[in-house]
Design a protein around this motif. Sequence first.
Motif, PDB file in Angstrom:
ATOM      1  N   GLU A  28       0.815  -1.218   0.000  1.00  0.00           N
ATOM      2  CA  GLU A  28       0.000   0.000   0.000  1.00  0.00           C
ATOM      3  C   GLU A  28       0.849   1.268   0.000  1.00  0.00           C
ATOM      4  OE1 GLU A  28      -3.062   0.090   2.862  1.00  0.00           O
ATOM      5  OE2 GLU A  28      -4.180  -1.566   1.942  1.00  0.00           O
ATOM      6  N   GLU A  29       2.138   1.157   0.293  1.00  0.00           N
ATOM      7  CA  GLU A  29       3.004   2.328   0.188  1.00  0.00           C
ATOM      8  C   GLU A  29       3.106   2.784  -1.262  1.00  0.00           C
ATOM      9  OE1 GLU A  29       6.761   1.509   1.864  1.00  0.00           O
ATOM     10  OE2 GLU A  29       6.026   1.258   3.920  1.00  0.00           O
ATOM     11  N   TRP A  30       3.005   1.824  -2.203  1.00  0.00           N
ATOM     12  CA  TRP A  30       3.057   2.165  -3.620  1.00  0.00           C
ATOM     13  C   TRP A  30       1.667   2.500  -4.160  1.00  0.00           C
ATOM     14  CZ3 TRP A  30       6.563  -2.475  -5.487  1.00  0.00           C
ATOM     15  CH2 TRP A  30       7.829  -2.330  -4.897  1.00  0.00           C
ATOM     16  N   LEU A  31       0.679   1.690  -3.750  1.00  0.00           N
ATOM     17  CA  LEU A  31      -0.685   1.905  -4.231  1.00  0.00           C
ATOM     18  C   LEU A  31      -1.649   1.384  -3.181  1.00  0.00           C
ATOM     19  CD1 LEU A  31      -2.496   2.796  -6.623  1.00  0.00           C
ATOM     20  CD2 LEU A  31      -2.409   0.423  -7.424  1.00  0.00           C
ATOM     21  N   PRO A  32      -2.521   2.238  -2.637  1.00  0.00           N
ATOM     22  CA  PRO A  32      -3.473   1.780  -1.615  1.00  0.00           C
ATOM     23  C   PRO A  32      -4.339   0.634  -2.136  1.00  0.00           C
ATOM     24  CG  PRO A  32      -3.420   4.178  -1.720  1.00  0.00           C
ATOM     25  CD  PRO A  32      -2.608   3.691  -2.880  1.00  0.00           C
ATOM     26  N   GLY A  33      -4.437  -0.431  -1.318  1.00  0.00           N
ATOM     27  CA  GLY A  33      -5.243  -1.580  -1.698  1.00  0.00           C
ATOM     28  C   GLY A  33      -4.490  -2.656  -2.442  1.00  0.00           C
ATOM     29  N   LEU A  34      -3.159  -2.492  -2.634  1.00  0.00           N
ATOM     30  CA  LEU A  34      -2.373  -3.441  -3.414  1.00  0.00           C
ATOM     31  C   LEU A  34      -1.633  -4.414  -2.505  1.00  0.00           C
ATOM     32  CD1 LEU A  34      -1.344  -4.218  -6.288  1.00  0.00           C
ATOM     33  CD2 LEU A  34       0.598  -2.697  -5.863  1.00  0.00           C
ATOM     34  N   THR A  35      -1.746  -5.701  -2.774  1.00  0.00           N
ATOM     35  CA  THR A  35      -1.018  -6.736  -2.046  1.00  0.00           C
ATOM     36  C   THR A  35      -0.440  -7.745  -3.039  1.00  0.00           C
ATOM     37  OG1 THR A  35      -2.993  -8.124  -1.758  1.00  0.00           O
ATOM     38  CG2 THR A  35      -2.492  -6.551  -0.001  1.00  0.00           C
ATOM     39  N   MET A  36       0.607  -8.458  -2.635  1.00  0.00           N
ATOM     40  CA  MET A  36       1.195  -9.504  -3.451  1.00  0.00           C
ATOM     41  C   MET A  36       1.505 -10.712  -2.572  1.00  0.00           C
ATOM     42  SD  MET A  36       4.567  -9.593  -5.948  1.00  0.00           S
ATOM     43  CE  MET A  36       5.751  -9.596  -4.597  1.00  0.00           C
ATOM     44  N   THR A  37       1.193 -11.895  -3.054  1.00  0.00           N
ATOM     45  CA  THR A  37       1.433 -13.138  -2.330  1.00  0.00           C
ATOM     46  C   THR A  37       2.354 -14.031  -3.152  1.00  0.00           C
ATOM     47  OG1 THR A  37      -0.786 -13.022  -1.376  1.00  0.00           O
ATOM     48  CG2 THR A  37       0.366 -15.124  -1.221  1.00  0.00           C
ATOM     49  N   PRO A  38       3.625 -14.181  -2.772  1.00  0.00           N
ATOM     50  CA  PRO A  38       4.511 -15.144  -3.447  1.00  0.00           C
ATOM     51  C   PRO A  38       4.374 -16.519  -2.806  1.00  0.00           C
ATOM     52  CG  PRO A  38       5.768 -13.849  -1.897  1.00  0.00           C
ATOM     53  CD  PRO A  38       4.342 -13.358  -1.788  1.00  0.00           C
ATOM     54  N   PHE A  39       4.669 -17.562  -3.556  1.00  0.00           N
ATOM     55  CA  PHE A  39       4.647 -18.899  -2.989  1.00  0.00           C
ATOM     56  C   PHE A  39       5.599 -19.802  -3.771  1.00  0.00           C
ATOM     57  CE2 PHE A  39       1.089 -18.284  -5.858  1.00  0.00           C
ATOM     58  CZ  PHE A  39       1.183 -19.340  -6.756  1.00  0.00           C
ATOM     59  N   LEU A  40       6.022 -20.875  -3.113  1.00  0.00           N
ATOM     60  CA  LEU A  40       6.970 -21.818  -3.711  1.00  0.00           C
ATOM     61  C   LEU A  40       6.750 -23.188  -3.091  1.00  0.00           C
ATOM     62  CD1 LEU A  40       9.548 -22.487  -5.404  1.00  0.00           C
ATOM     63  CD2 LEU A  40      10.874 -21.859  -3.368  1.00  0.00           C
ATOM     64  N   GLY A  68       5.499 -19.071  -7.844  1.00  0.00           N
ATOM     65  CA  GLY A  68       4.424 -18.253  -8.399  1.00  0.00           C
ATOM     66  C   GLY A  68       4.128 -17.053  -7.523  1.00  0.00           C
ATOM     67  N   PHE A  69       3.193 -16.246  -7.987  1.00  0.00           N
ATOM     68  CA  PHE A  69       2.784 -15.067  -7.222  1.00  0.00           C
ATOM     69  C   PHE A  69       1.362 -14.685  -7.612  1.00  0.00           C
ATOM     70  CE2 PHE A  69       4.469 -13.398 -11.164  1.00  0.00           C
ATOM     71  CZ  PHE A  69       3.584 -12.402 -11.511  1.00  0.00           C
ATOM     72  N   LEU A  70       0.705 -13.975  -6.721  1.00  0.00           N
ATOM     73  CA  LEU A  70      -0.634 -13.448  -6.956  1.00  0.00           C
ATOM     74  C   LEU A  70      -0.664 -11.998  -6.500  1.00  0.00           C
ATOM     75  CD1 LEU A  70      -3.620 -14.008  -7.765  1.00  0.00           C
ATOM     76  CD2 LEU A  70      -4.028 -14.549  -5.354  1.00  0.00           C
ATOM     77  N   VAL A  71      -1.026 -11.092  -7.400  1.00  0.00           N
ATOM     78  CA  VAL A  71      -1.140  -9.667  -7.089  1.00  0.00           C
ATOM     79  C   VAL A  71      -2.620  -9.315  -7.044  1.00  0.00           C
ATOM     80  CG1 VAL A  71      -0.608  -7.321  -7.836  1.00  0.00           C
ATOM     81  CG2 VAL A  71       1.063  -9.151  -8.191  1.00  0.00           C
ATOM     82  N   GLU A  72      -3.042  -8.673  -5.947  1.00  0.00           N
ATOM     83  CA  GLU A  72      -4.451  -8.321  -5.781  1.00  0.00           C
ATOM     84  C   GLU A  72      -4.584  -6.838  -5.462  1.00  0.00           C
ATOM     85  OE1 GLU A  72      -6.794 -11.852  -3.813  1.00  0.00           O
ATOM     86  OE2 GLU A  72      -4.848 -11.653  -2.826  1.00  0.00           O
ATOM     87  N   TYR A  73      -5.626  -6.242  -6.038  1.00  0.00           N
ATOM     88  CA  TYR A  73      -5.924  -4.823  -5.788  1.00  0.00           C
ATOM     89  C   TYR A  73      -7.407  -4.692  -5.478  1.00  0.00           C
ATOM     90  CZ  TYR A  73      -6.957   0.092  -6.676  1.00  0.00           C
ATOM     91  OH  TYR A  73      -7.407   1.378  -6.562  1.00  0.00           O
ATOM     92  N   GLY A  74      -7.702  -4.057  -4.368  1.00  0.00           N
ATOM     93  CA  GLY A  74      -9.091  -3.835  -3.991  1.00  0.00           C
ATOM     94  C   GLY A  74      -9.302  -2.438  -3.474  1.00  0.00           C
ATOM     95  N   ARG A  75     -10.246  -1.760  -4.075  1.00  0.00           N
ATOM     96  CA  ARG A  75     -10.536  -0.387  -3.646  1.00  0.00           C
ATOM     97  C   ARG A  75     -12.019  -0.116  -3.891  1.00  0.00           C
ATOM     98  NH1 ARG A  75      -6.798   3.727  -2.408  1.00  0.00           N
ATOM     99  NH2 ARG A  75      -7.998   5.319  -1.287  1.00  0.00           N
ATOM    100  N   GLY A  76     -12.769   0.025  -2.816  1.00  0.00           N
ATOM    101  CA  GLY A  76     -14.190   0.294  -2.957  1.00  0.00           C
ATOM    102  C   GLY A  76     -14.929  -0.882  -3.571  1.00  0.00           C
ATOM    103  N   THR A  77     -15.626  -0.632  -4.659  1.00  0.00           N
ATOM    104  CA  THR A  77     -16.440  -1.671  -5.309  1.00  0.00           C
ATOM    105  C   THR A  77     -15.652  -2.494  -6.328  1.00  0.00           C
ATOM    106  OG1 THR A  77     -17.157  -0.102  -7.019  1.00  0.00           O
ATOM    107  CG2 THR A  77     -18.522  -0.273  -5.035  1.00  0.00           C
ATOM    108  N   LEU A  78     -14.383  -2.158  -6.567  1.00  0.00           N
ATOM    109  CA  LEU A  78     -13.597  -2.814  -7.599  1.00  0.00           C
ATOM    110  C   LEU A  78     -12.512  -3.696  -6.988  1.00  0.00           C
ATOM    111  CD1 LEU A  78     -12.926  -3.116 -10.648  1.00  0.00           C
ATOM    112  CD2 LEU A  78     -11.360  -1.169 -10.368  1.00  0.00           C
ATOM    113  N   GLN A  79     -12.394  -4.920  -7.492  1.00  0.00           N
ATOM    114  CA  GLN A  79     -11.339  -5.832  -7.078  1.00  0.00           C
ATOM    115  C   GLN A  79     -10.686  -6.416  -8.322  1.00  0.00           C
ATOM    116  OE1 GLN A  79     -13.502  -8.607  -4.529  1.00  0.00           O
ATOM    117  NE2 GLN A  79     -12.614  -7.654  -2.719  1.00  0.00           N
ATOM    118  N   LEU A  80      -9.345  -6.361  -8.361  1.00  0.00           N
ATOM    119  CA  LEU A  80      -8.580  -6.901  -9.484  1.00  0.00           C
ATOM    120  C   LEU A  80      -7.541  -7.881  -8.954  1.00  0.00           C
ATOM    121  CD1 LEU A  80      -7.913  -3.574 -11.460  1.00  0.00           C
ATOM    122  CD2 LEU A  80      -9.709  -5.261 -11.902  1.00  0.00           C
TER     123      LEU A  80
END
Length: 273
Positions: A28-40, A68-80
């Motif tokens: 969220e320091e780069w973009l509010p609502g942004l998270t990333m999940t890496p896995f191995l 792999g990784f998963l990037v998620e963005y959620g803000r208000g009514t929109l989730q990507l």
Amino acid sequence: MRRLGFSALAAVTLLVAPISPAGALNLEEWLPGLTMTPFLSERIEYETNVFQTASGEKSSMISRTTPGFLVEYGRGTLQLAAGYRAEILHYFDLQGLDTVNHNFVGQGKLTLAKLQLMFRDDYVQTTVPPGTELTGPIKSNANTLAPTAEYRLTDRFSLGGNYTWTHISFPGSDSSNAANAGAQAQQNQTVKQLDRDEHVAGLTVFWKFRPAGDLGLGYQYGTKTFISATECAGRSPPSFPRPSGSESCIGRRSRACHRTSPVSPWGEAGSSG
């Protein structure tokens, strides 16, 4: 088709950052609502009949490394969400079979007062057989587009609609080892007949019987169009030659479903409808 051979899991080592809010990296320091999940993950197994042949079996230890990784963005009514997962396969005892399988997913969801819209795309390039009639390492590409919509009629009832288009192709595999070339050439010739486009559309009525759970009753209508002449849904291609051309199959089905949580970006495409 009866599976030939025996597959044994020799060792499992997991180095995982789970796909959950607790395991996600906060960006969220780069973009509010942004998270990333890496896995191995790492898995080693032993397969006694890699090509699943009736005679001349070839065995090997196989390592499967999955980053792999998963990037998620959620803000208000929109989730990507967007993610990538690789599966790196190494055959210890067979040459020319090492490969990397690829999985991509992209998903967007918009939630309004009474309407929810979701669109997702899945692309998979893998050597895992996509059906029970196919055995052994067979390279295939599958791309699935799945938009869905759900409209809330009342506090307890909602109506959902879904459409799924899947394109499946078998480009074939080339082995650098002469001992494996014959088995792979036979596979390539057979599965090429299964290149196809699949279309499924449906409607589902959901009943919210508790706050976190819905029951659904739906109707699905689908078609399969084979790019080359082949047989329709669920039947293996015959061994005798047939005329070239295209062929379509049509199917209808009803289904009941139960859902208790939102669809994961790594879940089944189009399952919310």
